[in-house]
Design a protein around this motif. Structure first.
Motif, mmCIF file in Angstrom:
data_model
loop_
_atom_site.group_PDB
_atom_site.id
_atom_site.type_symbol
_atom_site.label_atom_id
_atom_site.label_comp_id
_atom_site.label_asym_id
_atom_site.label_seq_id
_atom_site.Cartn_x
_atom_site.Cartn_y
_atom_site.Cartn_z
ATOM 1 N N GLU A 1 0.828 -1.211 0.000
ATOM 2 C CA GLU A 1 0.000 0.000 0.000
ATOM 3 C C GLU A 1 0.862 1.261 0.000
ATOM 4 O O GLU A 1 0.550 2.248 -0.661
ATOM 5 N N VAL A 2 1.979 1.215 0.719
ATOM 6 C CA VAL A 2 2.879 2.369 0.806
ATOM 7 C C VAL A 2 3.776 2.470 -0.421
ATOM 8 O O VAL A 2 3.873 3.514 -1.061
ATOM 9 N N LEU A 3 4.430 1.368 -0.780
ATOM 10 C CA LEU A 3 5.439 1.412 -1.846
ATOM 11 C C LEU A 3 4.834 1.527 -3.245
ATOM 12 O O LEU A 3 5.531 1.925 -4.179
ATOM 13 N N SER A 4 3.560 1.209 -3.404
ATOM 14 C CA SER A 4 2.923 1.336 -4.713
ATOM 15 C C SER A 4 2.392 2.747 -4.961
ATOM 16 O O SER A 4 1.975 3.083 -6.065
ATOM 17 N N ASN A 5 2.419 3.577 -3.911
ATOM 18 C CA ASN A 5 1.949 4.957 -4.009
ATOM 19 C C ASN A 5 3.158 5.896 -3.986
ATOM 20 O O ASN A 5 3.927 5.890 -3.023
ATOM 21 N N ASP A 6 3.341 6.676 -5.054
ATOM 22 C CA ASP A 6 4.534 7.521 -5.178
ATOM 23 C C ASP A 6 4.711 8.454 -3.995
ATOM 24 O O ASP A 6 5.815 8.622 -3.471
#
Length: 285
Positions: A53-58
């Motif tokens: 959830e964190v790493l897929s969002n720039d």
């Protein structure tokens, strides 16, 4: 204690979106509670989804790279909420954000108010003048060596035609900018001969001999603050990464240190005697 999101997905910090997505699918399938009946599967599956959830969002990934888990800690909402403030100190009118809000090129590590860092850099906190902010401001470029940026230093720069000494905090990175209403400071970091930086982590290559790889040995490797002895295990494969925790670059905002990664490369001799060749054949190497 929360695990590192990159480690959770099994990717490096420079991984692309596609690599992160692919790693997530692989990990999610392996740890889905419907398929994996181990006691820790449910918790592991939650960690994998949280990491993705964190790493897929720039935007979230950028905040995580800079602040780690603290960026999403509700107790730190005041530090990362991006509230906007303005203040006048003499002829300098400042507008800043209290933390990691958008538009802030440089986080004032350890300072809630940029006047504090301005006073430390330039010693002008006691000045009291009137005046309006200028629309166009000059940018002063500071060139630093890799180690100066990593470890911090003191530099002399011309501001309005006057030489002033400024303290550069440890951990500043290439391209970072300290913005003020009347001027801004641009950080230019020169590359290093052996060290490579990714976030607060540092990578370095170290050659070892075939004998050392097979039998193991204790070797010296370079770090940011000098040589360090590490043990090479017997049977070490070429390209092995050894992680030295906390031996990377200090976070500019005070959130600990990165790690140093030593990549072991096999140093193959270009010339061998006839006897050496015969011995290698006998050993089946």
């Amino acid at each position: 204690m929360k695990h590192d999101y990159y480690e959770t997905l099994g990717v490096g910090k420079s991984a692309s979106k596609e690599e992160i997505k692919s790693a997530y699918r692989k990990q999610a399938m392996a740890w889905h509670p419907d398929k994996n009946k181990s006691p820790e599967a449910e918790e592991k599956f939650k960690e994998i989804n949280e990491a993705y959830e964190v790493l897929s969002n720039d935007q979230k990934r950028s905040a995580y790279d800079q602040f780690g888990h603290a960026a999403f800690d509700p107790n730190n909402a005041g530090n990362f909420g991006g509230n906007t403030y303005s203040q006048q100190n003499g002829p300098y009118d400042f507008t800043w954000q209290s933390g990691g809000g958008q538009g802030a090129d440089f986080e004032f590590g350890g300072f809630s108010n940029p006047f504090d860092i301005f006073e430390q850099f330039f010693g002008m906190g006691g000045m009291s003048f009137g005046g309006q902010a200028r629309r166009q401001v000059p940018t002063y470029k500071i060139q630093l060596s890799f180690l100066e940026a990593a470890l911090g230093t003191e530099k002399e720069v011309q501001i309005d035609g006057k030489n002033r000494k400024i303290k550069i905090p440890a951990g500043v990175d290439d391209g970072q900018q300290i913005k003020f209403t009347n001027f801004s400071l641009y950080i230019d970091v020169l590359p290093h001969k052996i060290f490579r930086r990714e976030g607060n982590d540092v990578f370095v290559n170290q050659n070892i001999t075939l004998t050392q790889a097979i039998l193991g040995d204790v070797i010296e490797v370079p770090t940011l603050d000098g040589k360090l002895k590490i043990r090479v295990k017997s049977g070490t494969q070429p390209g092995t990464l050894i992680r030295l925790r906390g031996k990377g670059i200090k976070d500019v905002n005070g959130y600990g240190y990165g790690d140093l990664y030593v990549r072991l490369n096999l140093d193959i001799p270009s010339r061998l005697s006839a006897k050496q060749k015969e011995l290698i054949k006998e050993l089946g190497l």
